[in-house]
Design a protein around this motif. Sequence first.
Motif, PDB file in Angstrom:
ATOM      1  N   VAL A 100       0.836  -1.204   0.000  1.00  0.00           N
ATOM      2  CA  VAL A 100       0.000   0.000   0.000  1.00  0.00           C
ATOM      3  C   VAL A 100       0.870   1.252   0.000  1.00  0.00           C
ATOM      4  N   ARG A 101       1.899   1.257   0.834  1.00  0.00           N
ATOM      5  CA  ARG A 101       2.807   2.419   0.881  1.00  0.00           C
ATOM      6  C   ARG A 101       3.459   2.653  -0.479  1.00  0.00           C
ATOM      7  N   GLU A 102       3.951   1.584  -1.085  1.00  0.00           N
ATOM      8  CA  GLU A 102       4.622   1.712  -2.385  1.00  0.00           C
ATOM      9  C   GLU A 102       3.644   2.164  -3.466  1.00  0.00           C
ATOM     10  N   ALA A 103       2.417   1.674  -3.412  1.00  0.00           N
ATOM     11  CA  ALA A 103       1.416   2.090  -4.399  1.00  0.00           C
ATOM     12  C   ALA A 103       1.144   3.584  -4.284  1.00  0.00           C
ATOM     13  N   ASP A 105       3.186   5.843  -2.971  1.00  0.00           N
ATOM     14  CA  ASP A 105       4.415   6.567  -3.320  1.00  0.00           C
ATOM     15  C   ASP A 105       4.638   6.637  -4.824  1.00  0.00           C
ATOM     16  N   HIS A 106       4.157   5.622  -5.559  1.00  0.00           N
ATOM     17  CA  HIS A 106       4.388   5.574  -7.003  1.00  0.00           C
ATOM     18  C   HIS A 106       3.120   5.859  -7.815  1.00  0.00           C
ATOM     19  N   ASN A 107       2.105   6.407  -7.135  1.00  0.00           N
ATOM     20  CA  ASN A 107       0.873   6.818  -7.810  1.00  0.00           C
ATOM     21  C   ASN A 107       0.190   5.684  -8.594  1.00  0.00           C
ATOM     22  N   VAL A 108       0.234   4.495  -8.016  1.00  0.00           N
ATOM     23  CA  VAL A 108      -0.465   3.349  -8.608  1.00  0.00           C
ATOM     24  C   VAL A 108      -1.847   3.270  -7.962  1.00  0.00           C
ATOM     25  N   PRO A 109      -2.934   3.279  -8.731  1.00  0.00           N
ATOM     26  CA  PRO A 109      -4.279   3.249  -8.151  1.00  0.00           C
ATOM     27  C   PRO A 109      -4.491   2.024  -7.258  1.00  0.00           C
TER      28      PRO A 109
END
Length: 279
Positions: A100-103, A105-109
């Motif tokens: 969730v954090r990485e999503a 941070d990288h603007n992944v829906p």
Amino acid sequence: MSDGKIYLAATPIGDAGDATPRLRNLLERADLIAAEDTRRLLNLASRLDIATSGKILAFHDHNESERITELLEAARAGMTVLVVSDAGMPTVSDPGYRLVREAHDHNVPITVIPGASAVLTALAISGLATDRFSFEGFAPRKDGDRSKLFNDLVDEERTMVFFDSPHRIGDTLASMALHFGADREAAVCRELTKTYEEVKRGPLAELAEWAADGLRGEITIVVSGASELEANADDYVAEVLTLANAGMRLKAAAAYISERTGVRKKELYEAALARREDD
């Protein structure tokens, strides 16, 4: 699918009938399913009479870091990615937090499909105050770590919710009784939503004795907060009488305030009745 997205979906904690329509739909159409235990996922799909069509990957504590990039890239490529744990909501004492954090941070829906929760189910059925609570996860395995945690929580005023192992439950409750007090009210919730569901309420010392030899099944413990021990019926009589004077039956008013504060309904009712007679 043109727009990829990651879905965190809650799975049933016991009764397969609690699977939501959105979970069923995603199990059937997701391009990629990341499951804490792939065998349990396939078992759930079988119980729901659903056929998965997407690729299935194991996604657990030991490989979460290495799987994250693969899941993010799949969503970027336009795939529908479904993430599920063995039971309940991913990330709640289960894998998914780092994803969730990485999503983000990288603007992944990424979004959530809500559903069954052992924490909220146990809290609701415990009969303890629900207005403020904290989730403390699994009680530590080692005596020293367990004692330190409970000592830190002695003055916690909110209702506390814990997970625990059926083999350690007796030791956990005994340690809680030692640190929180033998008379602190608690509830042990076992096999929630399943055939042999059981909820045992009472003082911690009594619960520790009851569970001394261990229990079976998945267990959630709900413990009243410190403020509830200090609270007594006299502190809330005025609120009970205010509701009664507004038209609510005295017993109903006492039950309402009891649910909100954790003070026993009978004590509130008797105290309010005595105050009314004195007046």
